[in-house]
Design an enzyme around this catalytic site. Sequence first.
Site, short mmCIF file in Angstrom:
data_model
loop_
_atom_site.label_atom_id
_atom_site.label_comp_id
_atom_site.label_asym_id
_atom_site.label_seq_id
_atom_site.Cartn_x
_atom_site.Cartn_y
_atom_site.Cartn_z
N LYS A 166 84.98 32.59 22.33
CA LYS A 166 85.65 32.66 23.64
C LYS A 166 85.54 31.32 24.36
O LYS A 166 84.44 30.73 24.38
CB LYS A 166 85.02 33.76 24.50
CG LYS A 166 85.31 35.14 23.99
CD LYS A 166 84.73 36.19 24.90
CE LYS A 166 85.02 37.56 24.32
NZ LYS A 166 84.14 38.60 24.82
N ASP A 191 76.51 30.34 15.13
CA ASP A 191 77.37 31.21 15.95
C ASP A 191 78.54 30.38 16.48
O ASP A 191 78.32 29.33 17.11
CB ASP A 191 76.56 31.79 17.12
CG ASP A 191 75.40 32.64 16.61
OD1 ASP A 191 75.49 33.16 15.49
OD2 ASP A 191 74.39 32.76 17.33
N ASP A 238 82.77 29.10 8.88
CA ASP A 238 83.95 29.84 8.42
C ASP A 238 85.01 29.85 9.52
O ASP A 238 86.10 30.37 9.33
CB ASP A 238 83.56 31.31 8.14
CG ASP A 238 83.20 32.01 9.42
OD1 ASP A 238 82.20 31.61 10.05
OD2 ASP A 238 83.94 32.93 9.85
N GLU A 267 82.54 35.01 2.57
CA GLU A 267 83.36 34.83 1.37
C GLU A 267 83.75 36.18 0.76
O GLU A 267 84.85 36.32 0.22
CB GLU A 267 82.63 33.95 0.35
CG GLU A 267 82.60 32.49 0.82
CD GLU A 267 81.91 31.54 -0.14
OE1 GLU A 267 82.02 30.32 0.09
OE2 GLU A 267 81.25 31.98 -1.09
C1 LIG Z 1 75.34 33.38 12.13
S1 LIG Z 1 73.65 33.30 11.70
C2 LIG Z 1 73.61 32.18 10.29
C3 LIG Z 1 72.31 32.24 9.57
C4 LIG Z 1 72.22 31.34 8.34
N1 LIG Z 1 72.34 29.94 8.67
C5 LIG Z 1 73.26 31.75 7.35
O1 LIG Z 1 74.26 31.01 7.20
O2 LIG Z 1 73.10 32.82 6.73
C6 LIG Z 1 73.00 32.27 12.98
C7 LIG Z 1 71.49 32.28 12.98
O3 LIG Z 1 71.04 31.31 13.88
C8 LIG Z 1 70.14 31.90 14.80
N2 LIG Z 1 70.40 31.19 16.05
C9 LIG Z 1 71.52 31.24 16.78
N3 LIG Z 1 71.44 30.38 17.80
C10 LIG Z 1 70.22 29.80 17.71
C11 LIG Z 1 69.55 28.84 18.48
N4 LIG Z 1 70.12 28.32 19.54
N5 LIG Z 1 68.32 28.46 18.09
C12 LIG Z 1 67.72 29.01 17.01
N6 LIG Z 1 68.32 29.93 16.23
C13 LIG Z 1 69.55 30.31 16.57
C14 LIG Z 1 70.49 33.35 14.86
O4 LIG Z 1 69.41 34.15 15.24
C15 LIG Z 1 70.91 33.60 13.42
O5 LIG Z 1 69.82 33.93 12.61
#
Ligand SMILES: C[S@@+](CC[C@H](N)C(=O)[O-])C[C@H]1O[C@@H](n2cnc3c(N)ncnc32)[C@H](O)[C@@H]1O
Length: 219
Positions: A131, A127, A163, A203
């Site tokens: 912000k 993530d 990205d 992508e």
């Molecule tokens: C944007 S998604 C990306 C998922 C995967 N790496 C991909 O590229 O398809 C971020 C993932 O990380 C998990 N996540 C976000 N912050 C996290 C944290 N602090 N600890 C564990 N999981 C986390 C979210 O639940 C989500 O499944």
Amino acid sequence: MPWAAPGGLEAARMDETPQPRPPERHEFTPRDYFQRLQRGEILRDGRPLEVDLGCGDGRFLLGMAAHYPERDFLGVERLLGRVRKVCKKACKQGLENLRVLRLESRYTAEWLLPLASVSRLHLLCPDPWPKVRHHRRRLIQQEFLQAVWDVLEPGGEFLFKTDHNEYFEWAVEKVAAFGNFEQLDWPEDAFFYPKTDFQLQWESQGKVLQGLRLKKGER
Ligand SMILES: C[S@@+](CC[C@H](N)C(=O)[O-])C[C@H]1O[C@@H](n2cnc3c(N)ncnc32)[C@H](O)[C@@H]1O
């Protein structure tokens, strides 16, 4: 006549007591969440361990585990639904070298993973918290980089993709300030590296991912 539970009210109350959730077969549950894991708890003897922080729906993790049966893989994910999904797919595919830990990524790196135990640690499309007031929630911070450095084995690598251009610049700055990683080239065909679910999504929208490949240097 009012409904009466067999065995009386007490028994009925006990029946309603929430039961612990049975773990999936591929789920990794630490014996103690407040102590660093021992190498043998997650590693099969002598095999390299790769960790995917925030593994999401697991496309990358499952692809890697299938491609490298001689390596072990630990996915870390905080959302239960995603943990279950990945475990079920791993079961279906008969993968014995993959486990999923339902936990927070930073906690896992800082407090749980054994020191000098991870051969590659992947952080893919985390993530970006765009912000400014949320930047402190970004995973890439000095303490996190130190934790990653500590859990990597000598010569181990930290691989990051995003990205989000501004998060990428942020990561470059934080890594430079940290100073203990050596940056390696990462051409697309350098090695087998399946695309993640989010990568495919970005992508398909025309976004381009940037990546950092960082090696644990000697201090
Ligand atoms: C944007 S998604 C990306 C998922 C995967 N790496 C991909 O590229 O398809 C971020 C993932 O990380 C998990 N996540 C976000 N912050 C996290 C944290 N602090 N600890 C564990 N999981 C986390 C979210 O639940 C989500 O499944």
